[in-house]
Design an enzyme around this catalytic site. Structure first.
Site, PDB file in Angstrom:
ATOM      1  N   ASP A  44      26.061 -47.709  36.711  1.00  0.00           N
ATOM      2  CA  ASP A  44      26.044 -48.745  35.357  1.00  0.00           C
ATOM      3  C   ASP A  44      25.197 -49.866  35.370  1.00  0.00           C
ATOM      4  O   ASP A  44      25.032 -50.495  36.234  1.00  0.00           O
ATOM      5  CB  ASP A  44      27.497 -49.218  35.371  1.00  0.00           C
ATOM      6  N   HIS A  71      17.140 -47.517  31.061  1.00  0.00           N
ATOM      7  CA  HIS A  71      17.399 -46.036  31.782  1.00  0.00           C
ATOM      8  C   HIS A  71      16.203 -45.493  32.586  1.00  0.00           C
ATOM      9  O   HIS A  71      16.410 -44.904  33.649  1.00  0.00           O
ATOM     10  CB  HIS A  71      17.946 -44.994  30.645  1.00  0.00           C
ATOM     11  N   LEU A 130      20.202 -32.826  51.907  1.00  0.00           N
ATOM     12  CA  LEU A 130      21.187 -33.402  51.059  1.00  0.00           C
ATOM     13  C   LEU A 130      21.638 -32.616  49.830  1.00  0.00           C
ATOM     14  O   LEU A 130      20.734 -32.112  49.191  1.00  0.00           O
ATOM     15  CB  LEU A 130      20.565 -34.921  50.423  1.00  0.00           C
TER      16      LEU A 130
HETATM   17  C1  FPP Z   1      24.904 -46.703  32.225  1.00  0.00           C
HETATM   18  O1  FPP Z   1      24.373 -47.838  31.956  1.00  0.00           O
HETATM   19  C2  FPP Z   1      23.915 -45.540  32.684  1.00  0.00           C
HETATM   20  C3  FPP Z   1      23.790 -44.183  32.185  1.00  0.00           C
HETATM   21  C4  FPP Z   1      24.685 -43.782  30.788  1.00  0.00           C
HETATM   22  C5  FPP Z   1      22.715 -43.253  32.187  1.00  0.00           C
HETATM   23  C6  FPP Z   1      22.277 -43.090  33.626  1.00  0.00           C
HETATM   24  C7  FPP Z   1      21.214 -42.368  33.755  1.00  0.00           C
HETATM   25  C8  FPP Z   1      20.412 -42.695  34.611  1.00  0.00           C
HETATM   26  C9  FPP Z   1      20.268 -43.741  35.529  1.00  0.00           C
HETATM   27  C10 FPP Z   1      19.047 -41.571  34.763  1.00  0.00           C
HETATM   28  C11 FPP Z   1      19.397 -40.551  35.792  1.00  0.00           C
HETATM   29  C12 FPP Z   1      18.636 -39.476  35.514  1.00  0.00           C
HETATM   30  C13 FPP Z   1      18.709 -38.362  36.030  1.00  0.00           C
HETATM   31  C14 FPP Z   1      18.001 -37.138  35.769  1.00  0.00           C
HETATM   32  C15 FPP Z   1      19.553 -38.215  37.461  1.00  0.00           C
HETATM   33  P1  FPP Z   1      24.758 -48.394  30.386  1.00  0.00           P
HETATM   34  O2  FPP Z   1      23.768 -47.729  29.613  1.00  0.00           O
HETATM   35  O3  FPP Z   1      25.924 -47.919  30.269  1.00  0.00           O
HETATM   36  O4  FPP Z   1      24.369 -49.793  30.899  1.00  0.00           O
HETATM   37  P2  FPP Z   1      25.096 -51.050  30.246  1.00  0.00           P
HETATM   38  O5  FPP Z   1      26.532 -50.896  30.577  1.00  0.00           O
HETATM   39  O6  FPP Z   1      24.447 -52.175  30.813  1.00  0.00           O
HETATM   40  O7  FPP Z   1      24.953 -51.049  28.772  1.00  0.00           O
END
Ligand code: FPP
Length: 253
Positions: free
Chosen positions: A21, A38, A132
């Protein structure tokens, strides 16, 4: 799957589950679009995968997209979908070389044919790998997982393959996602919130819960080590008393 022991004799988690997050806030702080957060999140994910490989962790399960994430603005959802396709295409061959076995959990039927195709290719290419286990939760929700298990079990009871009296915790467990591996030992959530957010709610029943304010794109090698160090200091009692555990350790040694 057994508990991992490092060169100093410390018991490391065999299975780590992560809620990644803070991508959006990381981008906001830099006056960048959320998509940049992201993208930086993918770099952090790669670092954590490499750290798990380095530490011989047996399984890593990451929450890439929850069932609830469809409620985000259409542009963000479509950006995330493109990012998943491009990330899988860019990373899978490298993961395969590292002997990583990639598996997706969640209801993939809502994804585009193209994304479903990439998911299947990634799974097929890496299915025989013995390193893994990287489980990517995509369109996943813990409640969905439990309801899905109920549906599958009911089907078996209706068609006579199982009896009502066969249903117990161990049997139920064999119908939820990741039933082929032990439950997560360590749950990590970055980004400052202290909740599970409908991640692996069945599987996390006895996991150690680690929360950090670090935003996911900033989650560094040192932050990963800090989470492992915190875990190694925990005493896992599984409902027993501390004294019982000390007694059983004395018997084993
Ligand atoms: C939460 O941060 C994150 C997500 C909903 C997306 C997570 C995805 C990735 C890190 C990419 C990984 C990719 C693969 C293919 C495994 P948020 O957007 O909720 O952040 P915020 O709480 O600060 O708004």
């Amino acid at each position: 799957m057994t508990a991992m022991i490092d060169s100093t004799g410390t018991v490391l988690p065999g299975h780590i589950a992560v809620v990644m997050d803070g991508n959006g806030r990381w981008a906001n702080k830099r006056h960048l679009p959320r998509a940049a957060g992201h993208k930086a999140g993918v770099d952090a994910t790669r670092r954590v995968v490499e750290n798990c490989v380095k530490n011989n962790i047996e399984a890593l399960t990451i929450f890439a997209f929850s069932s609830e994430n469809w409620n985000r603005p259409v542009s963000e959802v479509s950006n995330l979908m493109s990012l998943f396709v491009s990330t899988i295409m860019a990373e899978v061959k490298k993961l395969n070389k590292k002997n990583v076995c990639v598996k997706f959990i969640g209801d993939r039927t809502r994804f585009s044919e193209k994304l479903q195709g990439k998911i299947n290719e990634a799974e097929v290419l890496t299915e025989k790998n013995t390193g893994l286990h990287l489980n990517i939760a995509a369109n996943y929700g813990g409640r969905w997982d439990i309801v899905n298990a109920c549906r599958l079990i009911t089907e078996e009871v209706i068609n006579g393959d199982k009896k009502l009296t066969d249903i117990d915790e161990a049997m139920f467990d064999s119908f939820v996602s990741l039933s082929e591996m032990p439950a997560p030992d360590l749950f990590i959530r970055t980004g400052g919130e202290q909740r599970i957010s409908n991640f692996l709610i069945w599987q996390l029943a006895y996991s150690e819960l680690y929360f950090t304010d670090i935003l996911w794109p900033d989650f560094s090698d040192e932050d990963f080590d800090a989470a492992l160090n915190w875990y190694t200091g925990r005493q896992r009692r599984f409902g027993k008393t501390g004294t019982q555990l000390l007694d059983s350790e004395a018997v084993e040694s």
